[in-house]
Scaffold this motif. Sequence first.
Motif, mmCIF file in Angstrom:
data_model
loop_
_atom_site.group_PDB
_atom_site.id
_atom_site.type_symbol
_atom_site.label_atom_id
_atom_site.label_comp_id
_atom_site.label_asym_id
_atom_site.label_seq_id
_atom_site.Cartn_x
_atom_site.Cartn_y
_atom_site.Cartn_z
ATOM 1 N N ILE A 1 0.930 -1.002 -0.027
ATOM 2 C CA ILE A 1 -0.054 -0.024 0.005
ATOM 3 C C ILE A 1 0.915 1.082 -0.036
ATOM 4 N N GLY B 1 1.757 5.531 -1.445
ATOM 5 C CA GLY B 1 1.337 6.825 -1.973
ATOM 6 C C GLY B 1 0.083 7.483 -1.240
ATOM 7 N N ASN C 1 -2.902 8.375 -2.589
ATOM 8 C CA ASN C 1 -4.109 7.521 -2.785
ATOM 9 C C ASN C 1 -4.154 6.251 -2.512
ATOM 10 N N LYS C 2 -3.301 5.721 -1.540
ATOM 11 C CA LYS C 2 -3.347 4.332 -1.191
ATOM 12 C C LYS C 2 -3.500 3.207 -2.255
ATOM 13 N N LYS C 3 -2.751 3.561 -3.183
ATOM 14 C CA LYS C 3 -2.567 2.570 -4.231
ATOM 15 C C LYS C 3 -2.318 1.172 -3.774
ATOM 16 N N THR C 4 -2.758 0.104 -4.297
ATOM 17 C CA THR C 4 -2.479 -1.265 -3.735
ATOM 18 C C THR C 4 -1.955 -2.320 -4.787
ATOM 19 N N PHE C 5 -0.935 -3.245 -4.275
ATOM 20 C CA PHE C 5 -0.210 -4.169 -5.151
ATOM 21 C C PHE C 5 -0.078 -5.329 -4.424
ATOM 22 N N PHE D 1 -3.034 -5.432 -9.393
ATOM 23 C CA PHE D 1 -2.641 -3.919 -9.116
ATOM 24 C C PHE D 1 -4.026 -3.515 -9.077
ATOM 25 N N GLU D 2 -4.203 -2.765 -7.579
ATOM 26 C CA GLU D 2 -5.804 -2.275 -7.498
ATOM 27 C C GLU D 2 -6.768 -3.064 -7.540
ATOM 28 N N ALA E 1 2.251 0.510 -14.423
ATOM 29 C CA ALA E 1 0.924 0.819 -13.949
ATOM 30 C C ALA E 1 0.743 1.966 -14.644
ATOM 31 N N TYR F 1 3.185 4.459 -11.472
ATOM 32 C CA TYR F 1 3.071 4.459 -9.730
ATOM 33 C C TYR F 1 3.994 3.250 -9.597
ATOM 34 N N ILE G 1 8.905 0.722 -6.892
ATOM 35 C CA ILE G 1 7.894 1.984 -6.810
ATOM 36 C C ILE G 1 8.962 3.223 -6.766
#
Length: 348
Positions: free
Chosen positions: A153, A155, A157-161, A182-183, A199, A203, A219
């Motif tokens: 988690i 960034g 905007n709470k990007k998830t991978f 991803f997301e 991505a 990101y 990242i």
Amino acid sequence: MKGDLKCISGLYVGLVLTLYACTVIVQLDAASETKTCFQKKSPCFLKKQTCPNQCPSFSPPNGSSKSCVVDCSNPICKATCRNRKPNCNGKGSACLDPRFIGGDGIVFYFHGKRDEHFALISDVDLQVNARFIGLRPSGRNRDFTWIQSLGLIFGPNKKTFSLEATKAAKWDQQVDHLHLSFEGTEISLPKRDSSAWSAPGGYIQVERTSDINSVLVTIPDIAEIWVNVVPVTKEDNMIHKYGRPENDCFAHLEVQFRFFRLSPNVEGVLGRTYREDFKNPAKPGVAMPVVGGEDRYRTVSLLETGCNACVYSGGSGSLDKIEPLLLNQNTIDCTGGSSSGVGIFCKK
């Protein structure tokens, strides 16, 4: 007269050899890739670094064991070589059941508990959780555990991978045991060395470091993560008396982290070892120094940022407090001699 001719002839041969050597060097330099550091606070700001001849490319062709790396935080400002897979004897690594080497260089074990999740890294703008798998043979008071998946988690905007080793009854070297998303959407990555995915917005990037089962996750400006999938082999099972069943080879991850920046208050099973005020409780001289913290770092799920000691805030904390990490993190390769190190000398 003859002596003069011999002298002239010798000078001519020497000149030809010198020109040939210079031509070869120029050709080698031309074949090496370069990269410029644009991080304003870096000691290498706007300095161009050229890859060594031993590893001339950042994304080498199929079969290469080493790639070029630029560390803009290192005052030497010189590109070096690194292994393309996790170095389980290097800083920032988590391998085996699981055996960690912290940012302080000290080896420790963290067993956690099977089928539960723990925060390995928790910082202002990055959290890395791990899901543990394992088993408990009869007569033991704790589980044998391995890292089966990672959840990132990051960034504002709470990007998830997420990245996981898929379950397999028997290990097959020809099968890709990696599952990426991803997301929440599965990533399709061609099964060939150096194939890559990025991505939207850049990101996060993923690059295969072999045809299957090994990747480098990047990242930008935050971290690089080398990942490799391996099984618990019959030999491992026999030596350590795991009691592995016949219908599960416990495919799991070998991992190594390289951080570009961490805050002074970074937390997590591994993250805390990068703090200047951290005192490792691992007892020296013990064969398997086990360090606790299960209650502090347990998370509800793979992509949940909350735990008793977690500090992730989606980057809402002051970025001025995030400082470049100027530690040698041992992702280097020493097979090329002393020049292979990142600010250190390799010794046998």
